[in-house]
Design a protein around this motif. Sequence first.
Motif, PDB file in Angstrom:
ATOM      1  N   ALA A 127      -6.859   2.402   1.457  1.00 54.64           N
ATOM      2  CA  ALA A 127      -5.857   1.363   1.209  1.00 54.64           C
ATOM      3  C   ALA A 127      -4.894   1.240   2.384  1.00 54.64           C
ATOM      4  O   ALA A 127      -4.600   0.130   2.854  1.00 54.64           O
ATOM      5  CB  ALA A 127      -5.083   1.677  -0.072  1.00 54.64           C
ATOM      6  N   HIS A 147      -7.899   6.527  -6.105  1.00 51.97           N
ATOM      7  CA  HIS A 147      -7.452   7.660  -5.294  1.00 51.97           C
ATOM      8  C   HIS A 147      -8.033   7.651  -3.891  1.00 51.97           C
ATOM      9  O   HIS A 147      -8.151   8.705  -3.258  1.00 51.97           O
ATOM     10  CB  HIS A 147      -7.757   8.987  -6.011  1.00 51.97           C
ATOM     11  CG  HIS A 147      -7.238   8.994  -7.428  1.00 51.97           C
ATOM     12  ND1 HIS A 147      -5.902   9.038  -7.724  1.00 51.97           N
ATOM     13  CD2 HIS A 147      -7.892   8.903  -8.614  1.00 51.97           C
ATOM     14  CE1 HIS A 147      -5.741   8.985  -9.044  1.00 51.97           C
ATOM     15  NE2 HIS A 147      -6.935   8.897  -9.606  1.00 51.97           N
ATOM     16  N   ASN A 176      -6.529   6.584  -1.178  1.00 51.22           N
ATOM     17  CA  ASN A 176      -5.294   6.118  -0.550  1.00 51.22           C
ATOM     18  C   ASN A 176      -5.487   5.783   0.928  1.00 51.22           C
ATOM     19  O   ASN A 176      -4.921   4.813   1.439  1.00 51.22           O
ATOM     20  CB  ASN A 176      -4.192   7.174  -0.684  1.00 51.22           C
ATOM     21  CG  ASN A 176      -3.676   7.279  -2.102  1.00 51.22           C
ATOM     22  OD1 ASN A 176      -4.180   6.586  -3.002  1.00 51.22           O
ATOM     23  ND2 ASN A 176      -2.684   8.128  -2.323  1.00 51.22           N
ATOM     24  N   ILE A 182      -6.379   2.393  -4.240  1.00 45.36           N
ATOM     25  CA  ILE A 182      -5.355   3.375  -4.637  1.00 45.36           C
ATOM     26  C   ILE A 182      -5.588   3.842  -6.074  1.00 45.36           C
ATOM     27  O   ILE A 182      -5.450   5.030  -6.377  1.00 45.36           O
ATOM     28  CB  ILE A 182      -3.943   2.786  -4.435  1.00 45.36           C
ATOM     29  CG1 ILE A 182      -3.692   2.648  -2.934  1.00 45.36           C
ATOM     30  CG2 ILE A 182      -2.875   3.678  -5.073  1.00 45.36           C
ATOM     31  CD1 ILE A 182      -2.522   1.810  -2.564  1.00 45.36           C
ATOM     32  N   GLN A 183      -5.975   2.919  -6.942  1.00 45.62           N
ATOM     33  CA  GLN A 183      -6.254   3.326  -8.334  1.00 45.62           C
ATOM     34  C   GLN A 183      -7.420   4.320  -8.389  1.00 45.62           C
ATOM     35  O   GLN A 183      -7.489   5.145  -9.290  1.00 45.62           O
ATOM     36  CB  GLN A 183      -6.556   2.086  -9.185  1.00 45.62           C
ATOM     37  CG  GLN A 183      -5.301   1.243  -9.448  1.00 45.62           C
ATOM     38  CD  GLN A 183      -5.617  -0.089 -10.115  1.00 45.62           C
ATOM     39  OE1 GLN A 183      -6.693  -0.648  -9.918  1.00 45.62           O
ATOM     40  NE2 GLN A 183      -4.649  -0.608 -10.879  1.00 45.62           N
ATOM     41  N   THR A 217      -5.420  -2.544  -3.953  1.00 45.44           N
ATOM     42  CA  THR A 217      -4.981  -2.023  -5.254  1.00 45.44           C
ATOM     43  C   THR A 217      -6.026  -1.102  -5.866  1.00 45.44           C
ATOM     44  O   THR A 217      -5.707   0.010  -6.333  1.00 45.44           O
ATOM     45  CB  THR A 217      -4.710  -3.203  -6.222  1.00 45.44           C
ATOM     46  OG1 THR A 217      -3.841  -4.132  -5.575  1.00 45.44           O
ATOM     47  CG2 THR A 217      -4.059  -2.718  -7.507  1.00 45.44           C
ATOM     48  N   ALA A 257       0.848  -1.191   0.000  1.00 40.99           N
ATOM     49  CA  ALA A 257       0.000   0.000   0.000  1.00 40.99           C
ATOM     50  C   ALA A 257       0.889   1.248   0.000  1.00 40.99           C
ATOM     51  O   ALA A 257       0.648   2.204  -0.753  1.00 40.99           O
ATOM     52  CB  ALA A 257      -0.930  -0.015   1.209  1.00 40.99           C
ATOM     53  N   THR A 281       1.004   3.939  -3.111  1.00 39.88           N
ATOM     54  CA  THR A 281       0.736   5.368  -2.872  1.00 39.88           C
ATOM     55  C   THR A 281       1.988   6.200  -3.168  1.00 39.88           C
ATOM     56  O   THR A 281       1.876   7.379  -3.502  1.00 39.88           O
ATOM     57  CB  THR A 281       0.253   5.644  -1.426  1.00 39.88           C
ATOM     58  OG1 THR A 281       1.203   5.126  -0.512  1.00 39.88           O
ATOM     59  CG2 THR A 281      -1.083   4.998  -1.160  1.00 39.88           C
TER      60      THR A 281
END
Lengths: 300, 300
Positions: A235, A230, A232, A227-228, A224, A198, A202
């Motif tokens: 995650a 946004h 963060n 984070i893709q 995953t 993670a 990031t």
Amino acid sequence: MSLFTGLSAFPLTPLADYEIHEAAFVGLIQRLSTAGVDSITVLGSTGSYAYLTAHERDRIAHLAVEHAGTTPVFVGIGALRTSQILTNIDSAQRAGVAGLLLAPMTYQPLTEHDVLELFDTVTQHTDSPIIVYDNPGTTHFTFSTELYARIAALPGIASLRIPGVPAEPAKAREHVTAIRAIIPDHVTIGVSGDAFAANGLTAGCDAWYSVIGGTLPDLALAITRAIQQHRNDDALQEAQRLTPLWNLFTGFGGSLRVTAAIAEYLGLVPYQSLPLPIQGLSHSQRARVAEVVDALELSR
Amino acid sequence: MSLFTGLSAFPLTPLADYEIHEAAFVGLIQRLSTAGVDSITVLGSTGSYAYLTAHERDRIAHLAVEHAGTTPVFVGIGALRTSQILTNIDSAQRAGVAGLLLAPMTYQPLTEHDVLELFDTVTQHTDSPIIVYDNPGTTHFTFSTELYARIAALPGIASLRIPGVPAEPAKAREHVTAIRAIIPDHVTIGVSGDAFAANGLTAGCDAWYSVIGGTLPDLALAITRAIQQHRNDDALQEAQRLTPLWNLFTGFGGSLRVTAAIAEYLGLVPYQSLPLPIQGLSHSQRARVAEVVDALELSR
């Protein structure tokens, strides 16, 4: 968009009585494909590539491609001897894989010159895209940043798998940015060491080359995809929640033994599925693994 | 008197164009037998066992026994996977070797429990005497003294190959005495690390498992016989004289690359005889090797 982004899941290669348990392996591949991972990398360290014969490796590559549906399959081609690596490439290509993963295995320590020449030989031998696999914990070879740059500049290099990132977010970003600065734009950076993932994503890594994702794909996909998209904090929070799992990895001799014990506990692979002389976890260690799996609800 | 005493010479396994150069290998075996070494150990680290296929290893074992005359032949059986080790044992026994050498090769780090179970499995599989090969520089496994004791107590263990001794004579003797105290009397202790050999033998080691002895047997025999004849000072003086040679080992990436360069310089094996990705020494390093060979009169 490069194939070498997002979640690449590394399944185990389960053994039973000294032989590959093909049904269990196929089950893992189908599980990953169904979960929707971005790619499957068979015969990584998690897939025990170093322990298998050329024939067994050929069989695994074929089974994976056959059962992965539309999910791209990458395959580990590493071996101690260059001639064996070239043989593995040829059989992986015949199986129809989408990419090749190469770590500089060592018995005699290798120099940077040896490793550069190895990647040069391999990229001249094949047109398949190659993931450079930096895994000092098993290879005992340490890449310098300069060597990353020289290898990444070779034709056909598609991705660089780095062993982890610093825990502190600013330092992690600095680390990834420094590597990014010296490799071509088309070469993706993938983080390994699941506990760092993670943080690594990031910090700007393009991919997660994931041990746990090969057995518990939903868990790794949640991190995953957050984070893709946004998210963060989601995650990082999920990675934080999994701390007891990462602690098992460090406390019980590494991610492979623990992941095998999880897969065995969940009935995905037969009991004692690792290649001897690697013994599985002890009874008391397995009891602790089961506790963590249940407490974190990892079997969902 | 145990077979596992005196000088055991470790020949290279020379390659040319990816294949074993059988004529050169046979030449090395005959050279060692003629020189009168006490035993020949093929497929040690010096013999590149880790890089060769099961078929190549079978061939080497047969060639060695066929051409060694009355000199006992030992063979390295190590592999990453236990099942492969058992296969190597079976083929070595069919070749008629007098002993087996086993190092705990690693890719995934092994625990002491893994290694003990491995030696237990192997000693149950064979009646051939076994040399326990402690070579942390290549295996990255470190034996504890307790593990030495537990393995040495298994039936069939004949010798323990230790990686070196302290430079200081009193400390060297203390080290060897401490190991001697915890292993059975019939298990010999052999020193490796050629630069330590004279020290190790004077400190009470029974055998020298020698890299350089596989290429320059007369040199290694002079040291070994001096100590057996209680001319310790002669042996230590000769080892001292060879300091420039030992310095090449440490300066040029280990004894294997340097010994191969010496054998290539002397015309005993073809140029670039090591298995790729291990590159031979550079031109300037080879020039320095030639200087040392000539200055120390190693080709006599």
